[in-house]
Design a protein around this motif. Structure first.
Motif, PDB file in Angstrom:
ATOM      1  N   LEU A  44       0.811  -1.213   0.000  1.00 14.02           N
ATOM      2  CA  LEU A  44       0.000   0.000   0.000  1.00 14.02           C
ATOM      3  C   LEU A  44       0.849   1.271   0.000  1.00 14.02           C
ATOM      4  CD1 LEU A  44      -2.889  -1.053   2.398  1.00 14.02           C
ATOM      5  CD2 LEU A  44      -2.867  -1.001  -0.096  1.00 14.02           C
ATOM      6  N   GLU A  45       2.103   1.169   0.428  1.00 11.81           N
ATOM      7  CA  GLU A  45       2.954   2.354   0.388  1.00 11.81           C
ATOM      8  C   GLU A  45       3.182   2.825  -1.052  1.00 11.81           C
ATOM      9  OE1 GLU A  45       6.552   1.762   2.490  1.00 11.81           O
ATOM     10  OE2 GLU A  45       5.615   1.537   4.448  1.00 11.81           O
ATOM     11  N   SER A  46       3.108   1.899  -1.986  1.00 13.47           N
ATOM     12  CA  SER A  46       3.277   2.268  -3.394  1.00 13.47           C
ATOM     13  C   SER A  46       1.930   2.438  -4.091  1.00 13.47           C
ATOM     14  CB  SER A  46       4.109   1.206  -4.125  1.00 13.47           C
ATOM     15  OG  SER A  46       3.417  -0.024  -4.154  1.00 13.47           O
ATOM     16  N   ALA A  47       0.852   2.429  -3.321  1.00 12.19           N
ATOM     17  CA  ALA A  47      -0.487   2.589  -3.888  1.00 12.19           C
ATOM     18  C   ALA A  47      -1.272   3.675  -3.151  1.00 12.19           C
ATOM     19  CB  ALA A  47      -1.248   1.265  -3.834  1.00 12.19           C
ATOM     20  N   PRO A  48      -0.697   4.877  -3.017  1.00 13.63           N
ATOM     21  CA  PRO A  48      -1.378   5.923  -2.240  1.00 13.63           C
ATOM     22  C   PRO A  48      -2.709   6.341  -2.851  1.00 13.63           C
ATOM     23  CG  PRO A  48       0.477   6.847  -3.462  1.00 13.63           C
ATOM     24  CD  PRO A  48       0.590   5.356  -3.586  1.00 13.63           C
ATOM     25  N   ASP A  49      -2.823   6.311  -4.177  1.00 11.02           N
ATOM     26  CA  ASP A  49      -4.084   6.692  -4.809  1.00 11.02           C
ATOM     27  C   ASP A  49      -5.202   5.745  -4.402  1.00 11.02           C
ATOM     28  OD1 ASP A  49      -3.137   8.933  -6.223  1.00 11.02           O
ATOM     29  OD2 ASP A  49      -2.378   7.674  -7.839  1.00 11.02           O
ATOM     30  N   PHE A  50      -4.901   4.455  -4.381  1.00  5.85           N
ATOM     31  CA  PHE A  50      -5.914   3.477  -3.999  1.00  5.85           C
ATOM     32  C   PHE A  50      -6.354   3.679  -2.552  1.00  5.85           C
ATOM     33  CE2 PHE A  50      -6.842  -0.761  -2.116  1.00  5.85           C
ATOM     34  CZ  PHE A  50      -8.047  -1.004  -2.780  1.00  5.85           C
ATOM     35  N   VAL A  51      -5.389   3.865  -1.655  1.00  2.19           N
ATOM     36  CA  VAL A  51      -5.725   4.066  -0.240  1.00  2.19           C
ATOM     37  C   VAL A  51      -6.572   5.325  -0.075  1.00  2.19           C
ATOM     38  CG1 VAL A  51      -4.773   4.509   2.053  1.00  2.19           C
ATOM     39  CG2 VAL A  51      -3.686   2.829   0.548  1.00  2.19           C
ATOM     40  N   ARG A  52      -6.180   6.397  -0.751  1.00  2.00           N
ATOM     41  CA  ARG A  52      -6.928   7.658  -0.642  1.00  2.00           C
ATOM     42  C   ARG A  52      -8.345   7.514  -1.202  1.00  2.00           C
ATOM     43  NH1 ARG A  52      -7.610  11.217  -4.582  1.00  2.00           N
ATOM     44  NH2 ARG A  52      -5.878  10.351  -5.800  1.00  2.00           N
ATOM     45  N   LEU A  53      -8.471   6.896  -2.363  1.00  4.95           N
ATOM     46  CA  LEU A  53      -9.784   6.774  -2.991  1.00  4.95           C
ATOM     47  C   LEU A  53     -10.682   5.767  -2.278  1.00  4.95           C
ATOM     48  CD1 LEU A  53      -8.703   6.886  -6.730  1.00  4.95           C
ATOM     49  CD2 LEU A  53     -10.063   8.608  -5.521  1.00  4.95           C
ATOM     50  N   LEU A  54     -10.067   4.891  -1.483  1.00  5.19           N
ATOM     51  CA  LEU A  54     -10.857   3.904  -0.752  1.00  5.19           C
ATOM     52  C   LEU A  54     -11.264   4.392   0.631  1.00  5.19           C
ATOM     53  CD1 LEU A  54     -12.001   1.006  -0.606  1.00  5.19           C
ATOM     54  CD2 LEU A  54      -9.779   0.276   0.297  1.00  5.19           C
ATOM     55  N   SER A  55     -10.331   5.051   1.339  1.00  4.64           N
ATOM     56  CA  SER A  55     -10.567   5.300   2.767  1.00  4.64           C
ATOM     57  C   SER A  55     -10.685   6.759   3.170  1.00  4.64           C
ATOM     58  CB  SER A  55      -9.436   4.654   3.583  1.00  4.64           C
ATOM     59  OG  SER A  55      -8.181   5.198   3.223  1.00  4.64           O
ATOM     60  N   SER A  56     -10.347   7.694   2.284  1.00 11.49           N
ATOM     61  CA  SER A  56     -10.431   9.107   2.640  1.00 11.49           C
ATOM     62  C   SER A  56     -11.885   9.544   2.811  1.00 11.49           C
ATOM     63  CB  SER A  56      -9.768   9.960   1.552  1.00 11.49           C
ATOM     64  OG  SER A  56     -10.050  11.335   1.758  1.00 11.49           O
ATOM     65  N   PRO A  57     -12.168  10.402   3.789  1.00 16.07           N
ATOM     66  CA  PRO A  57     -13.544  10.906   3.959  1.00 16.07           C
ATOM     67  C   PRO A  57     -14.047  11.644   2.726  1.00 16.07           C
ATOM     68  CG  PRO A  57     -12.233  11.378   5.909  1.00 16.07           C
ATOM     69  CD  PRO A  57     -11.277  10.883   4.873  1.00 16.07           C
ATOM     70  N   GLU A  58     -13.132  12.189   1.922  1.00 17.39           N
ATOM     71  CA  GLU A  58     -13.524  12.934   0.729  1.00 17.39           C
ATOM     72  C   GLU A  58     -13.636  12.042  -0.512  1.00 17.39           C
ATOM     73  OE1 GLU A  58     -10.747  13.906   2.593  1.00 17.39           O
ATOM     74  OE2 GLU A  58     -12.010  15.214   3.829  1.00 17.39           O
ATOM     75  N   ALA A  59     -13.388  10.759  -0.365  1.00 15.51           N
ATOM     76  CA  ALA A  59     -13.411   9.850  -1.513  1.00 15.51           C
ATOM     77  C   ALA A  59     -14.841   9.665  -2.010  1.00 15.51           C
ATOM     78  CB  ALA A  59     -12.822   8.505  -1.120  1.00 15.51           C
TER      79      ALA A  59
END
Length: 308
Positions: free
Chosen positions: A76-91
Motif C-alpha cells: 500500500l505504500e506504493s499505492a497511495p491513490d488506492f488508499v486515498r480513494l478507498l478510505s479518505s472521507p472525501e473519496a
C-alpha cells in the motif's frame, strides 16, 4: 451489456475529469498484472477490467497503474491513490471494489529456494515446495512435493492482508460495500516469459522454480493445479466467513473452461499469452463469467415468482 468505462486516478485530477455521477455503478480497482494499465501489457494480453460488461452504465477507476513489476498483495505504500480513494472521507462512494491479488504472492512463494545464497536451508514454513529428500510417500500424489507448513504461512499472510483491505474500506464513505476478488486460472509451467520487452519480471515464473526443485516434469501441470486450487479454496473460505470478511465476494475462475497451453511451448498457446498471463481470448472468457457474478451481487435477480 456495456463495457466498463476505465479511468485512472490521474484522469480524476485532470482538466477533463470524468463525471462519475453520470454512471449507474462506480467501481474502484486495485491489483496485480491481470489489471495492469501498462501499454505493452494491454497490447499483449489485455486485462480483465477491459472485458467486464454490466447491464447498467458503469465505470471503474483502476489504481493498478502501469508498473512493470509484478505487484504483491498489499504494497500500500506504493499505492497511495488506492488508499486515498478507498478510505479518505472525501473519496467518492463506490458501489464496489475490484481486487486482483494473491496470485503473484503465490508465485513468489513457489519461487522461494530451498537454500539461501549463503547455503543456509530455508525452513519448510517459509516455502511452498519440498526438496527431494523431503518428499512424502508416492501414495500422496503431487501433494508429496507440497509444503503444508509453507502454505499455512501464506494463508495467514493472505487472510491478514485482505482483512486489512476490508478495514480500509470501512474507514471511508464506501463502508460495507461489496469487494470482489477472483481466483486464478491454472497455468501450464513452461518456458514462456514476456515477449513484450522491458516488462520488469519477464518470466518464466513457475518453470524455473519447478526445475530448481528437480520435480518430475510429468507432474508439473498437476503441481500447478494443486497450488491454484489451494488458493481458490482459501479465497472461497474467506468469502464464506462473513464475520471475518464482511462483504467479500469471490469468483471461482478455476471453473471457467480454458484452452490449456501446450507443455514445453515458449509463446502464445491456448488461452495463454505466456506462462501466467492470459491472452485476449482467455481474458474474455474469465471476465465475461466474472461479470455475471458481479452483476448478480450489484443487482440481485428477482426471486422466481416475483418477476414481472
Amino acid at each position: 451489456m456495456d463495457h466498463l468505462a476505465c479511468f485512472t486516478p490521474g484522469d480524476l485530477q485532470s482538466a477533463r475529469a470524468p463525471d462519475l455521477s453520470s454512471y449507474h455503478w462506480r467501481l474502484l480497482a486495485q491489483g496485480d498484472s491481470w489489471f495492469s494499465n501498462a501499454t505493452a501489457k494491454l497490447n499483449a494480453h489485455a486485462n480483465l477490467l477491459q472485458e467486464l460488461v454490466l447491464k447498467e452504465k458503469a465505470c471503474v477507476v483502476n489504481c493498478a497503474g502501469t508498473g512493470e513489476a509484478l505487484a504483491h498483495m498489499v504494497d500500500l505504500e506504493s499505492a497511495p491513490d488506492f488508499v486515498r480513494l478507498l478510505s479518505s472521507p472525501e473519496a467518492p462512494v463506490w458501489d464496489g471494489v475490484l481486487l486482483s491479488v494473491g496470485g503473484n504472492d503465490l508465485i513468489a512463494a513457489a519461487q522461494t529456494p530451498a537454500h539461501t545464497a549463503d547455503g543456509k536451508e530455508v525452513p519448510l514454513h517459509l516455502r511452498l515446495l519440498r526438496r527431494q529428500t523431503e518428499w512424502g510417500p508416492p501414495s500422496a500424489g503431487v501433494a508429496r512435493y507440497f509444503s503444508e507448513p509453507g502454505w499455512a504461512t501464506y494463508a495467514d499472510y493472505l487472510r491478514s492482508n485482505v482483512r486489512h483491505l476490508l478495514t480500509l474500506r470501512d474507514q471511508g464513505p464506501s463502508a460495507a460495500k461489496p469487494v470482489f476478488m477472483h481466483c486464478y486460472a491454472v497455468p501450464m509451467p513452461r518456458p514462456a516469459g514476456s515477449e513484450d520487452g522491458g516488462l520488469g519480471s519477464s518470466g518464466p515464473w513457475l518453470y524455473p522454480a519447478l526445475k530448481a526443485y528437480a520435480l518430475p516434469g510429468a507432474d508439473w501441470a498437476a503441481i500447478s493445479r494443486l497450488m491454484v486450487f489451494h488458493l481458490a479454496q482459501l479465497l472461497k473460505a474467506m468469502a464464506a466467513d462473513k464475520a471475518q470478511f464482511p462483504g467479500l465476494h469471490v469468483f471461482d475462475s478455476t471453473a471457467v473452461p480454458l484452452a490449456l497451453a501446450t507443455p514445453g511451448s515458449s509463446g502464445n498457446s491456448g488461452d495463454w499469452h505466456n506462462e501466467i498471463h492470459l491472452n485476449h481470448s482467455g481474458s474474455f472468457k474469465i471476465a465475461r463469467a466474472w461479470s455475471e457474478h458481479i452483476q448478480n451481487v450489484l443487482a440481485p435477480p428477482a426471486p422466481v415468482g416475483k418477476q414481472r
